[in-house]
Design an enzyme around this catalytic site. Structure first.
Site, PDB file in Angstrom:
ATOM      1  N   PRO A  93      -7.610 -13.073  16.303  1.00  0.00           N
ATOM      2  CA  PRO A  93      -6.368 -12.385  15.921  1.00  0.00           C
ATOM      3  C   PRO A  93      -5.503 -13.133  14.902  1.00  0.00           C
ATOM      4  O   PRO A  93      -4.393 -13.583  15.205  1.00  0.00           O
ATOM      5  CB  PRO A  93      -5.646 -12.239  17.261  1.00  0.00           C
ATOM      6  CG  PRO A  93      -6.088 -13.431  18.042  1.00  0.00           C
ATOM      7  CD  PRO A  93      -7.527 -13.669  17.649  1.00  0.00           C
ATOM      8  N   CYS A  94      -5.987 -13.223  13.679  1.00  0.00           N
ATOM      9  CA  CYS A  94      -5.200 -13.863  12.632  1.00  0.00           C
ATOM     10  C   CYS A  94      -3.923 -13.068  12.325  1.00  0.00           C
ATOM     11  O   CYS A  94      -2.989 -13.595  11.716  1.00  0.00           O
ATOM     12  CB  CYS A  94      -6.030 -14.050  11.365  1.00  0.00           C
ATOM     13  SG  CYS A  94      -6.782 -12.529  10.727  1.00  0.00           S
ATOM     14  N   HIS A  95      -3.867 -11.811  12.755  1.00  0.00           N
ATOM     15  CA  HIS A  95      -2.661 -11.010  12.532  1.00  0.00           C
ATOM     16  C   HIS A  95      -1.482 -11.500  13.361  1.00  0.00           C
ATOM     17  O   HIS A  95      -0.335 -11.117  13.085  1.00  0.00           O
ATOM     18  CB  HIS A  95      -2.944  -9.538  12.854  1.00  0.00           C
ATOM     19  CG  HIS A  95      -3.347  -9.286  14.279  1.00  0.00           C
ATOM     20  ND1 HIS A  95      -4.652  -9.386  14.714  1.00  0.00           N
ATOM     21  CD2 HIS A  95      -2.614  -8.939  15.369  1.00  0.00           C
ATOM     22  CE1 HIS A  95      -4.707  -9.114  16.002  1.00  0.00           C
ATOM     23  NE2 HIS A  95      -3.478  -8.837  16.426  1.00  0.00           N
TER      24      HIS A  95
END
Length: 354
Positions: A317-319
């Site tokens: 989850p780089c978001h």
């Protein structure tokens, strides 16, 4: 503050722009008609004084509005148009078929409408997809060690040069070089915020990206080089698993992905990705905090680059990484998707802790 409902003027501008970032999170009630819509509704836009905004369908009903028959705000977001779903099923039923516009007419479809709809939803036409699917059948034969001529015939190509051209365009390699090599499989996965491309072998997922990401061709090339393999269209149990898990994620019933992953990156990059998966859904951290958690307090820019190099969107989850001041920052899938994902996870977290 990141998840507060914006003021009326901001939401009205989003309505005029049909901003997809608010789809599923904000609805507009039109007092002059008594209906409520998604902000992406294609209907003629009301005057600002005739609009009321709500953060839930329940709020719209409580205020006396009924659902719009055009944008269907009660339906799950991101559903494919019926023509797309029907033709994809037909293609999977007959992947070896040499499809033509005459076939579409025979099925009761207008070829120009099909062309526009597929381009809008999947980024390529149905006939292009059918050609790629046939090429994929030939690549399966090559991967099994069959002769190039046998693979060509399995793919339904009468011309050897046509088959070679199709393979080179698809994989960047010639058929003779692919013979006997293990192939990765690629498949489209529909999501509420756009179709994704999943690439996997029989054991693990290598790539998961939004199909319209501009860097996707370069990422596929890097993946081919890293694995010394080729990519063909098809499915594996791993792709089936990640598609099911994404369905649960968007439904708000999954907090952690179980699909086995293959990470292609340097030790530092992998360390950053390991930290990303520890960020609790519904929360965020800054790049500085991410670097510190990986034991490299001064490597903030390197942490940001590693974050941007992630090829497994949503699953890693780089978001969930934002600017130090709380603002949204760059996201390869588009800032509107980053905003959507954060809002979605915050809502799910709030529901679970209520």
């Amino acid at each position: 503050m990141l998840f507060d409902l914006p003021d009326h003027d901001v939401l009205y501008r989003a309505l005029l722009d049909r901003d997809p970032a608010y789809d599923g999170h904000v609805y507009v009630g039109v007092t002059s008609t008594g209906v409520f819509c998604r902000l992406t509704c294609p209907a003629r836009k009301p005057n600002i004084e005739n609009t009321r905004f709500f953060d839930s369908v329940a709020g719209c009903f409580e205020a006396g509005f009924r659902p719009c028959l055009r944008c269907r705000p009660l339906d799950p977001i991101g559903q494919r148009e019926p023509v797309v779903s029907a033709l994809l099923r037909a293609l999977e039923h007959e992947p070896e078929r040499v499809w033509s516009e005459d076939d579409l007419v025979g099925m009761g479809y207008d070829p120009s409408t099909v062309r526009r709809t597929f381009k809008r939803q999947l980024g390529l036409t149905f006939l292009d997809m059918a050609r790629l699917r046939r090429a994929g059948l030939g690549l399966d034969e090559l991967g099994a060690g069959q002769r190039v001529i046998d693979a060509q015939q399995a793919a339904g190509y009468a011309s050897g040069s046509g088959f070679r051209d199709a393979v080179v365009r698809l994989l960047g390699d010639s058929p003779v070089h692919l013979r006997g090599r293990e192939l990765l499989k690629a498949a489209w996965i529909p999501t509420p915020i756009g179709d994704m491309l999943a690439v996997a072998d029989m054991h693990a997922l290598h790539l998961l990206e939004f199909f319209d990401r501009t860097a996707l061709p370069a990422e596929l090339k890097k993946l081919r080089e890293a694995t010394r393999s080729a990519i063909t269209f098809g499915r594996t149990p791993v792709i089936d698993q990640i598609e099911a898990e994404l369905g649960h994620y968007f439904a708000g019933t999954l907090q952690a992905f179980k699909t086995r992953l293959v990470l292609h990156g340097s030790p530092f990059t992998k360390a950053i990705w390991d930290e990303l998966v520890t960020i609790v859904p519904g929360t965020t951290c800054s790049y500085a905090e991410l670097a510190a958690q990986a034991g490299r307090h001064t490597a903030v820019r390197a942490a940001a680059r590693a974050n941007g190099a992630n090829q497994l969107a949503i699953v890693i989850p780089c978001h969930r990484v934002i600017g130090a001041n709380g603002s949204l920052t760059g996201y390869g899938g588009g800032l509107w998707r980053k905003d959507w994902l954060l809002r979605h996870e915050q809502k799910v977290r709030a529901a679970l802790t209520a």
